[in-house]
Design a protein around this motif. Structure first.
Motif, short mmCIF file in Angstrom:
data_model
loop_
_atom_site.label_atom_id
_atom_site.label_comp_id
_atom_site.label_asym_id
_atom_site.label_seq_id
_atom_site.Cartn_x
_atom_site.Cartn_y
_atom_site.Cartn_z
N ALA A 200 1.16 -1.17 -0.29
CA ALA A 200 0.13 0.19 0.14
C ALA A 200 1.01 1.50 -0.08
O ALA A 200 0.48 2.06 -0.59
CB ALA A 200 -0.83 -0.39 0.88
N ILE A 201 1.81 1.16 0.84
CA ILE A 201 2.73 2.66 0.98
C ILE A 201 3.70 2.53 -0.80
O ILE A 201 3.70 3.69 -1.08
CB ILE A 201 3.36 1.98 2.09
N ALA A 202 4.54 1.64 -1.26
CA ALA A 202 4.13 1.87 -2.88
C ALA A 202 3.82 2.28 -3.57
O ALA A 202 3.79 3.31 -4.01
CB ALA A 202 5.18 0.31 -3.29
N SER A 203 2.12 1.52 -3.10
CA SER A 203 1.47 1.67 -4.24
C SER A 203 0.85 3.19 -4.49
O SER A 203 0.61 4.05 -5.52
CB SER A 203 -0.62 1.59 -3.77
N VAL A 204 0.39 4.05 -3.12
CA VAL A 204 1.15 5.64 -3.31
C VAL A 204 2.34 6.51 -3.85
O VAL A 204 1.98 7.45 -4.60
CB VAL A 204 0.33 6.24 -2.13
N LEU A 205 3.18 5.73 -3.30
CA LEU A 205 5.15 6.59 -3.95
C LEU A 205 3.74 5.94 -5.75
O LEU A 205 4.97 6.81 -6.26
CB LEU A 205 5.51 6.00 -3.35
N LEU A 206 4.03 5.26 -5.80
CA LEU A 206 3.82 4.63 -6.98
C LEU A 206 3.04 5.36 -8.64
O LEU A 206 2.98 5.74 -9.28
CB LEU A 206 3.50 3.26 -7.31
N ALA A 207 1.59 5.89 -7.36
CA ALA A 207 1.37 6.73 -8.19
C ALA A 207 1.31 8.20 -7.94
O ALA A 207 0.53 8.43 -9.00
CB ALA A 207 -0.43 6.03 -7.43
N SER A 208 2.26 8.28 -6.89
CA SER A 208 1.95 9.66 -6.77
C SER A 208 3.86 10.11 -8.87
O SER A 208 3.42 10.80 -9.06
CB SER A 208 2.65 10.08 -5.77
#
Lengths: 357, 291
Positions: free
Chosen positions: B200-208
């Motif tokens: 989930a943490i990675a997803s937010v960074l990736l989507a940003s």
């Protein structure tokens, strides 16, 4: 002693029956479908699926040799299909002027596709000799990705002066009358559709013959011994790397031939068609059909390709249902508790049927 | 100096890969399975964060927490329903089940949220810092910092806490840990929870970083992170960290100096070469801490 030999001969009988069964299924299916085609009772959707189904069956048989018989996980079967497909498309395009008849050109293209895929199989097989398990799987995965990006950037054209190629863009000028064979991300366009269902069936039978002959030969037993116990096999003098390489190269060649047939069945073919998901899909056919079981592979491939089409009326939900069916099948066939429950359910059903009938 | 900014961008991308790879490698270390649905958990996390920010106009930290919460629960539920019944089955059967779960999540997302891609709002300020002649965006720095914090916390957790040592015990010998009174099923659930939370943490960074959210967005980063985990030696936590960073740097350098289109081919070719030299990955076998 007598007991052992009788057990051995019984198991050989069983294997033989399995072999005959798989050939019988293919031939009977062919006859039924040909009759349906002649009488026109096959919908256009299903008749358009015939050649792709045979391609995937051959690729899956090849993968089963690799995963089931040789015991090495391969996540790049689509990469070998891709090599075969684009090689065949190019060969067919080059030969279009000289070999005008469809079938000989198709066969030459398929042989070239299979040979090039086998060569790549040999190249990728070199790390196979050193790596084991998941590390091997990742090399095949990497190979599939590399092949995809190479074909995404390959531009090959032919004209009166010969072949032109580039890995940057289609900047080279073709003479009038020249033709682009590969066009980067757009792939091969304007391919003559020379594949047909009969050739596909013949290819399946050839694939089965090759795989069965290999399985029940000295090298085949060596391959299985290396799978079951690497150290023990090595200690009795089996050259592990050579036997594994054999299985790998044969598997790649079958995928190449299948890809060649696939490529020549469509007028356009994009490199993205053979991505990681396709490799995984073929792996699913193999595992569901049963490792090392070629008859099972054929049946599961056909069912799993037809399933999304049969579920077409459910529209958006069809792939969701496909996923659920996949998970449930794996759970039912691999969990001991569920397995016994399933058995008791079907057992009761069978008994009920018998008393009714 | 272009080189420095490429290097830092590479570290930024590599940090995202590293965080995802940690999830892969932990699950592999404990449950001995390749969780191919991990990439799709990233996708779910990105959608949750997206809706939390746009629909419910939550502040960014709250959206991040929501994504972590949903992904953690999802990871544990998936493990219970799909993987736990297959504890005794062959690894290929579990692999196919994981692929089934991956299809399920992708197609579920397509039905729920449509297949068209959505633009992720820019929540992290788009400013830049100048380091000498190179400029680096805040986002990249935050990504790298997050990765380091995650890595430190995870290492402390695994080495200092009781649950952490139980995890190490399970990864070494499940049967023996059961005899020592460790609840192996609970440990596996915790591993899935942590892995999915990290996703989930990675997803937010990736989507940003790449501001679009769509149902198959997780598959390519998932494959790359899996590669990174193998690269570093699968099962090894420092290996996943190092593997992720190196993969990110190679990718950015290949894009900058050789060819944008062929960058994926170069990344995977380097991987094959490294595996030929070191067949168990960079930090394979050497590290005893396998979780």
């Amino acid at each position: 002693m007598n007991k052992i030999s009788s057990i051995l001969s019984r198991s050989q009988d069983k294997q033989k029956r399995g072999r005959v069964l798989s050939f019988a299924i293919v031939i009977i299916a062919y006859i039924i479908i040909e009759i349906m085609l002649k009488t026109g009772s096959l919908s256009s959707l299903f008749s358009s699926l015939l050649v792709p189904v045979t391609c995937y069956v051959v690729a899956a048989i090849g993968l089963n040799l690799n995963v089931g018989i040789s015991g090495e996980l391969n996540l790049g079967q689509a990469g070998f299909m891709s090599v075969g497909a684009f090689c065949a498309v190019c060969v067919s395009g080059i030969l279009a002027g000289t070999v005008t008849a469809g079938i000989p050109r198709l066969i030459i293209s398929m042989i070239c596709g299979a040979a090039l895929a086998a060569f790549f199989g040999f190249l990728i097989g070199i790390p196979v000799l050193k790596l084991q398990g998941d590390y091997l799987a990742i090399v095949t995965l990497a190979f599939g990705q590399i092949i995809k990006s190479v074909f995404m950037n390959a531009y090959i054209g032919i004209d009166s002066e010969g072949l032109h190629y580039s890995f940057v863009d289609s900047s080279f000028k073709l003479q009038p009358g020249g033709k682009m064979l590969l066009n980067g991300p757009m792939g091969a366009t304007g391919t003559a559709k020379i594949a047909n269902f009969t050739v596909g069936i013949v290819l399946i039978i050839i694939a089965l013959l090759i795989v069965y002959n290999l399985m029940f030969s000295r090298s085949g037993r060596a391959i299985m011994a290396a799978r079951d116990n690497r150290i023990a096999a090595e200690s009795v003098g089996i050259p592990i790397s050579r036997t594994k390489m054999l299985a790998f190269v044969v598997s790649a060649a079958l995928a190449g031939a299948a890809g060649a047939l696939y490529g020549l069945n469509y007028s356009t073919l994009v490199p993205n068609k053979f991505d990681f998901n396709t490799s995984i899909l073929i792996l699913v056919y193999v595992v569901l059909g049963g490792l090392g079981n070629m008859t099972g592979t054929i049946i599961s491939t056909v069912i799993l390709i037809l399933l999304p089409e049969l579920l077409r009326s459910l529209q958006d939900y069809r792939m969701l249902i496909y996923a659920v069916v996949l998970i449930l099948i794996m759970l039912v066939t691999n969990n001991e508790q569920l397995k016994s429950k399933w058995k008791s359910l079907t057992g009761r059903k069978a008994k009920g049927g018998a008393s009714n009938g | 100096m272009q080189f420095l900014s490429y290097l830092i961008n590479g570290l930024g991308l590599g940090s995202v890969y590293a965080i995802i790879a940690l999830g892969y490698t932990m699950v592999y270390g404990i449950a001995k399975m390749l969780n191919f649905a991990h990439g799709d958990i990233i996708m779910v996390g990105a959608y949750i964060a997206f809706f939390a920010i746009t629909k419910f106009s939550l502040p960014f930290p709250a959206a991040l927490m929501a994504a972590i919460l949903v992904c953690t629960v999802l990871g544990v539920v998936i493990e219970r329903l799909a993987y736990k019944p297959l504890r005794q089955a062959t690894s290929l059967a579990v692999l196919i089940t994981a692929i089934g779960v991956s299809y399920f999540l992708q197609n579920g997302a397509q039905i729920l949220w449509s297949s068209s891609s959505k633009v992720f709002p820019s929540v992290i300020s788009s400013g830049e810092i100048r380091l000498g002649s190179a400029s680096v965006s805040y986002l990249t720095l935050i990504t790298i910092a997050t990765c380091i914090v995650v890595m430190i916390c995870l290492t402390l957790f695994i080495n200092k806490t009781k649950t952490g040592s139980a995890m190490r015990a399970c990864s070494e010998d499940k049967g023996a840990s059961m005899l020592m009174g460790i609840n192996v099923n609970r440990i596996i659930s915790i591993t899935f929870a942590i892995g999915s939370g990290l996703a989930a943490i990675a997803s937010v960074l990736l989507a940003s970083t790449y501001p679009s959210v769509y149902p198959t967005m997780g598959s390519m980063p998932g494959i790359k992170a899996f590669t990174a985990a193998v690269f570093g030696g699968i099962g090894s936590i420092p290996g996943a960290f190092v593997g992720g960073l190196i993969l990110g740097i190679i990718e950015i350098f290949a894009k900058a100096y050789i060819s944008t289109q062929l960058s994926d081919a170069i990344v995977f070719a380097v991987l094959i070469v490294i595996l030929l030299i070191k067949p168990t990955g960079l930090l394979g076998k050497k590290i005893n801490v396998k979780v």
